[in-house]
Design a protein around this motif. Structure first.
Motif, PDB file in Angstrom:
ATOM      1  N   ASP A  66       0.827  -1.209   0.000  1.00 29.55           N
ATOM      2  CA  ASP A  66       0.000   0.000   0.000  1.00 29.55           C
ATOM      3  C   ASP A  66       0.860   1.257   0.000  1.00 29.55           C
ATOM      4  O   ASP A  66       0.530   2.245  -0.669  1.00 29.55           O
ATOM      5  N   ALA A  67       1.978   1.217   0.721  1.00 28.28           N
ATOM      6  CA  ALA A  67       2.869   2.380   0.781  1.00 28.28           C
ATOM      7  C   ALA A  67       3.463   2.715  -0.581  1.00 28.28           C
ATOM      8  O   ALA A  67       3.817   3.878  -0.835  1.00 28.28           O
ATOM      9  N   ARG A  68       3.553   1.738  -1.452  1.00 30.07           N
ATOM     10  CA  ARG A  68       4.045   1.967  -2.808  1.00 30.07           C
ATOM     11  C   ARG A  68       2.914   2.367  -3.748  1.00 30.07           C
ATOM     12  O   ARG A  68       3.143   2.545  -4.946  1.00 30.07           O
ATOM     13  N   GLY A  69       1.693   2.441  -3.250  1.00 29.28           N
ATOM     14  CA  GLY A  69       0.541   2.736  -4.095  1.00 29.28           C
ATOM     15  C   GLY A  69       0.003   1.518  -4.810  1.00 29.28           C
ATOM     16  O   GLY A  69      -0.826   1.628  -5.724  1.00 29.28           O
ATOM     17  N   GLY A  70       0.450   0.322  -4.396  1.00 30.96           N
ATOM     18  CA  GLY A  70       0.124  -0.890  -5.116  1.00 30.96           C
ATOM     19  C   GLY A  70      -1.284  -1.416  -4.922  1.00 30.96           C
ATOM     20  O   GLY A  70      -1.693  -2.337  -5.637  1.00 30.96           O
ATOM     21  N   LEU A  71      -2.028  -0.868  -3.966  1.00 30.00           N
ATOM     22  CA  LEU A  71      -3.397  -1.335  -3.760  1.00 30.00           C
ATOM     23  C   LEU A  71      -4.431  -0.481  -4.492  1.00 30.00           C
ATOM     24  O   LEU A  71      -5.603  -0.856  -4.565  1.00 30.00           O
ATOM     25  N   ALA A  72      -4.000   0.627  -5.037  1.00 32.87           N
ATOM     26  CA  ALA A  72      -4.950   1.577  -5.624  1.00 32.87           C
ATOM     27  C   ALA A  72      -5.704   1.005  -6.808  1.00 32.87           C
ATOM     28  O   ALA A  72      -6.857   1.379  -7.056  1.00 32.87           O
ATOM     29  N   ASP A  73      -5.075   0.098  -7.537  1.00 25.37           N
ATOM     30  CA  ASP A  73      -5.730  -0.450  -8.725  1.00 25.37           C
ATOM     31  C   ASP A  73      -5.922  -1.958  -8.641  1.00 25.37           C
ATOM     32  O   ASP A  73      -6.025  -2.636  -9.663  1.00 25.37           O
ATOM     33  N   VAL A  74      -5.976  -2.488  -7.428  1.00 23.51           N
ATOM     34  CA  VAL A  74      -6.274  -3.907  -7.276  1.00 23.51           C
ATOM     35  C   VAL A  74      -7.745  -4.136  -7.627  1.00 23.51           C
ATOM     36  O   VAL A  74      -8.643  -3.474  -7.108  1.00 23.51           O
ATOM     37  N   ASP A  75      -7.988  -5.092  -8.522  1.00 20.16           N
ATOM     38  CA  ASP A  75      -9.346  -5.424  -8.944  1.00 20.16           C
ATOM     39  C   ASP A  75      -9.912  -6.616  -8.188  1.00 20.16           C
ATOM     40  O   ASP A  75     -11.131  -6.769  -8.070  1.00 20.16           O
ATOM     41  N   LEU A  76      -9.017  -7.484  -7.699  1.00 22.28           N
ATOM     42  CA  LEU A  76      -9.449  -8.753  -7.128  1.00 22.28           C
ATOM     43  C   LEU A  76      -8.535  -9.133  -5.977  1.00 22.28           C
ATOM     44  O   LEU A  76      -7.311  -9.115  -6.116  1.00 22.28           O
ATOM     45  N   VAL A  77      -9.141  -9.462  -4.839  1.00 17.35           N
ATOM     46  CA  VAL A  77      -8.423 -10.077  -3.726  1.00 17.35           C
ATOM     47  C   VAL A  77      -8.863 -11.538  -3.682  1.00 17.35           C
ATOM     48  O   VAL A  77     -10.059 -11.832  -3.670  1.00 17.35           O
ATOM     49  N   LEU A  78      -7.899 -12.438  -3.660  1.00 14.52           N
ATOM     50  CA  LEU A  78      -8.189 -13.870  -3.686  1.00 14.52           C
ATOM     51  C   LEU A  78      -7.574 -14.523  -2.460  1.00 14.52           C
ATOM     52  O   LEU A  78      -6.422 -14.268  -2.124  1.00 14.52           O
ATOM     53  N   SER A  79      -8.363 -15.360  -1.774  1.00 15.37           N
ATOM     54  CA  SER A  79      -7.812 -16.103  -0.640  1.00 15.37           C
ATOM     55  C   SER A  79      -8.204 -17.563  -0.750  1.00 15.37           C
ATOM     56  O   SER A  79      -9.223 -17.916  -1.354  1.00 15.37           O
ATOM     57  N   GLY A  80      -7.378 -18.430  -0.139  1.00 14.47           N
ATOM     58  CA  GLY A  80      -7.647 -19.853  -0.108  1.00 14.47           C
ATOM     59  C   GLY A  80      -7.698 -20.352   1.316  1.00 14.47           C
ATOM     60  O   GLY A  80      -8.362 -19.760   2.169  1.00 14.47           O
ATOM     61  N   ASP A  93      -8.717  -7.748   7.000  1.00 15.10           N
ATOM     62  CA  ASP A  93      -8.143  -6.393   7.073  1.00 15.10           C
ATOM     63  C   ASP A  93      -7.612  -5.972   5.710  1.00 15.10           C
ATOM     64  O   ASP A  93      -7.783  -4.804   5.294  1.00 15.10           O
ATOM     65  N   ALA A  94      -6.959  -6.893   5.007  1.00 18.86           N
ATOM     66  CA  ALA A  94      -6.437  -6.573   3.678  1.00 18.86           C
ATOM     67  C   ALA A  94      -7.568  -6.266   2.708  1.00 18.86           C
ATOM     68  O   ALA A  94      -7.473  -5.329   1.897  1.00 18.86           O
ATOM     69  N   VAL A  95      -8.651  -7.031   2.779  1.00 18.46           N
ATOM     70  CA  VAL A  95      -9.809  -6.778   1.913  1.00 18.46           C
ATOM     71  C   VAL A  95     -10.375  -5.390   2.176  1.00 18.46           C
ATOM     72  O   VAL A  95     -10.666  -4.632   1.235  1.00 18.46           O
ATOM     73  N   ALA A  96     -10.521  -5.045   3.444  1.00 17.23           N
ATOM     74  CA  ALA A  96     -11.066  -3.725   3.791  1.00 17.23           C
ATOM     75  C   ALA A  96     -10.153  -2.611   3.282  1.00 17.23           C
ATOM     76  O   ALA A  96     -10.632  -1.581   2.768  1.00 17.23           O
ATOM     77  N   LEU A  97      -8.844  -2.800   3.403  1.00 24.34           N
ATOM     78  CA  LEU A  97      -7.902  -1.782   2.940  1.00 24.34           C
ATOM     79  C   LEU A  97      -7.950  -1.637   1.423  1.00 24.34           C
ATOM     80  O   LEU A  97      -7.973  -0.515   0.890  1.00 24.34           O
ATOM     81  N   VAL A  98      -7.981  -2.764   0.719  1.00 24.49           N
ATOM     82  CA  VAL A  98      -8.059  -2.710  -0.742  1.00 24.49           C
ATOM     83  C   VAL A  98      -9.326  -1.988  -1.179  1.00 24.49           C
ATOM     84  O   VAL A  98      -9.300  -1.122  -2.072  1.00 24.49           O
ATOM     85  N   LYS A  99     -10.447  -2.319  -0.564  1.00 22.05           N
ATOM     86  CA  LYS A  99     -11.706  -1.693  -0.970  1.00 22.05           C
ATOM     87  C   LYS A  99     -11.761  -0.216  -0.603  1.00 22.05           C
ATOM     88  O   LYS A  99     -12.465   0.560  -1.263  1.00 22.05           O
ATOM     89  N   SER A 100     -10.999   0.190   0.410  1.00 22.63           N
ATOM     90  CA  SER A 100     -10.924   1.628   0.709  1.00 22.63           C
ATOM     91  C   SER A 100     -10.121   2.366  -0.356  1.00 22.63           C
ATOM     92  O   SER A 100     -10.343   3.550  -0.595  1.00 22.63           O
ATOM     93  N   ARG A 101      -9.208   1.657  -1.002  1.00 18.20           N
ATOM     94  CA  ARG A 101      -8.405   2.258  -2.075  1.00 18.20           C
ATOM     95  C   ARG A 101      -9.130   2.174  -3.422  1.00 18.20           C
ATOM     96  O   ARG A 101      -9.011   3.080  -4.247  1.00 18.20           O
ATOM     97  N   ASN A 102      -9.851   1.083  -3.636  1.00 21.70           N
ATOM     98  CA  ASN A 102     -10.597   0.891  -4.879  1.00 21.70           C
ATOM     99  C   ASN A 102     -11.933   0.224  -4.551  1.00 21.70           C
ATOM    100  O   ASN A 102     -12.003  -1.007  -4.422  1.00 21.70           O
ATOM    101  N   PRO A 103     -12.994   0.998  -4.432  1.00 17.78           N
ATOM    102  CA  PRO A 103     -14.300   0.432  -4.079  1.00 17.78           C
ATOM    103  C   PRO A 103     -14.841  -0.559  -5.101  1.00 17.78           C
ATOM    104  O   PRO A 103     -15.776  -1.311  -4.794  1.00 17.78           O
ATOM    105  N   GLU A 104     -14.270  -0.593  -6.309  1.00 26.29           N
ATOM    106  CA  GLU A 104     -14.726  -1.536  -7.330  1.00 26.29           C
ATOM    107  C   GLU A 104     -14.081  -2.918  -7.193  1.00 26.29           C
ATOM    108  O   GLU A 104     -14.465  -3.855  -7.898  1.00 26.29           O
ATOM    109  N   ALA A 105     -13.104  -3.044  -6.299  1.00 25.62           N
ATOM    110  CA  ALA A 105     -12.438  -4.334  -6.107  1.00 25.62           C
ATOM    111  C   ALA A 105     -13.414  -5.334  -5.503  1.00 25.62           C
ATOM    112  O   ALA A 105     -14.335  -4.975  -4.765  1.00 25.62           O
ATOM    113  N   ILE A 106     -13.216  -6.620  -5.816  1.00 26.47           N
ATOM    114  CA  ILE A 106     -14.035  -7.666  -5.222  1.00 26.47           C
ATOM    115  C   ILE A 106     -13.146  -8.648  -4.456  1.00 26.47           C
ATOM    116  O   ILE A 106     -11.947  -8.780  -4.746  1.00 26.47           O
TER     117      ILE A 106
END
Length: 283
Positions: A66-80, A93-106
Motif C-alpha cells: 500500500d505504501a508503494r501505491g500498489g493497492l490503488a488499482d487492485v481489482d481482485l483479492v483472492l484467498s484460499g 483487514d487486507a480486503v477492507a484496505l483494498v476496498k478503501s483504495r478501490n471500491p470496485e475491487a471484489i
C-alpha cells in the motif's frame, strides 16, 4: 487486472499461491502473492519443512504494498486455505484496505473446509471463522458441494438442492457462487459438474471425471473463475473457460501419471483450452 492473492506457498508441487498465481499471470494479469505459509510441500505428504507466517507479517506485507501505491488499482483479492483467526483477520483487514483504495475491487474466497470423501478436515476455529465471518464478507465464493452444505447447514445432492443452498449462502453476503465438484445421483457415470450462480441466473457445466485426484486443482479453478468473472462479469463464460482449462490441466497430469499438477506444462490450456464444454442455464 491486478490481483492480490493471499494464500499458502509450497516449493515442491502446486497448491495455494503455487497453484493460483501462474495461471493468472499466463492470462496477462499482474498478481501480487502474499504467502500465509512457506512450506517445502503440501501437508498431504505427511512431512514438510518451513513455517507458518503470522497475521501481523501478512499485514506488514500488505501495508508495504500500500505504501508503494500498489493497492490503488487492485481489482481482485483472492484467498484460499485459512489456518485460523490470526490469518483470517489479516485477510479481512487486507480486503477492507483494498476496498478503501478501490471500491470496485471484489473479494473472492475459496472456503476450504473439506470434501465429501474426507469430511471436514479443518479445526473448529476455522470452521467458525469461514462460515460466520469470512463468507459474509466475500463477494464471490468457490466452495465444493460439501463445503456449500457445511456453510449453509444443508446436504445438497440434486441440482435443485444445490441451487437452494446457493440461495441461502447468497443471502448471507456473496453475490456470486461457483460450486466445484458437484455430484448428483442422476448424472451420467464418470462425469463431474460445476455450477455458477449470480443474481442473473445459474449455469452448469459437465465434464468427464478422471479417475484420480491431485492437490491444487481447486486452487486453480478458483483463480481462473474469479479472474475471468472479474474481467467480464459473465458467469457463464467464466464457467466454460474455467472448466475447459482445469480439465486440460488434469488430463495432461493424468496422462503423464505425474504426482503433482503439470501446471507449467499445461499453460496454454489457461489461454485457449483444447477442449470446450457446453454450459447449460438451469435458472
Amino acid at each position: 487486472m491486478r490481483v492480490l492473492s493471499i494464500q499458502s506457498c509450497v516449493s515442491y508441487g502446486h497448491v495455494g499461491n503455487s497453484a493460483a498465481v501462474f495461471p493468472m499471470q499466463r492470462l496477462g494479469h499482474e498478481v501480487m502473492p502474499v504467502h500465509t505459509v512457506v512450506f517445502s510441500n503440501h501437508t498431504g505428504y505427511g512431512a514438510w519443512g518451513g513455517q507458518l507466517i503470522s497475521g501481523d507479517v501478512v499485514r506488514d506485507i500488505v501495508a508495504g504494498i500500500d505504501a508503494r501505491g500498489g493497492l490503488a488499482d487492485v481489482d481482485l483479492v483472492l484467498s484460499g486455505y485459512q489456518g485460523g483467526n490470526d490469518i483470517g483477520d489479516a485477510i479481512l483487514d487486507a480486503v477492507a484496505l483494498v476496498k478503501s483504495r478501490n471500491p470496485e475491487a471484489i473479494y473472492a474466497c475459496d472456503p476450504v473446509l473439506g470434501s465429501a470423501a474426507s469430511g471436514c478436515f479443518v479445526a473448529p476455529e476455522v470452521q467458525t471463522l469461514i462460515r460466520d465471518r469470512v463468507v459474509p464478507q466475500a463477494d464471490l465464493i468457490t466452495p465444493n458441494q460439501f463445503e456449500l452444505g457445511f456453510i449453509t447447514g444443508t446436504d445438497p445432492h440434486t441440482i435443485d438442492e444445490t441451487l437452494a443452498a446457493v440461495d441461502v449462502v447468497r443471502a448471507s453476503g456473496p453475490s456470486t457462487v461457483l460450486v466445484t465438484s458437484v455430484f448428483r445421483p442422476d448424472a451420467p457415470a464418470d462425469t463431474i459438474e460445476m455450477l455458477a450462480a449470480t443474481a442473473d441466473g445459474a449455469w452448469v457445466v459437465q465434464t468427464p471425471r478422471l479417475p484420480f485426484k491431485r492437490n491444487g486443482s481447486g486452487d486453480v479453478a478458483a483463480a481462473l473463475f474469479s479472474s475471468h468473472f472479474r474481467g467480464s462479469g459473465d458467469a457463464a463464460d467464466a464457467l466454460a473457460r474455467t472448466a475447459g482449462s482445469v480439465f486440460g490441466l488434469l488430463r495432461n497430469t493424468h496422462d503423464a501419471d505425474a504426482s503433482e499438477l503439470l501446471l507449467v506444462e499445461s499453460q496454454d490450456e489457461y489461454v485457449a483450452p483444447t477442449t470446450t464444454f457446453a454450459v447449460t442455464q438451469v435458472r
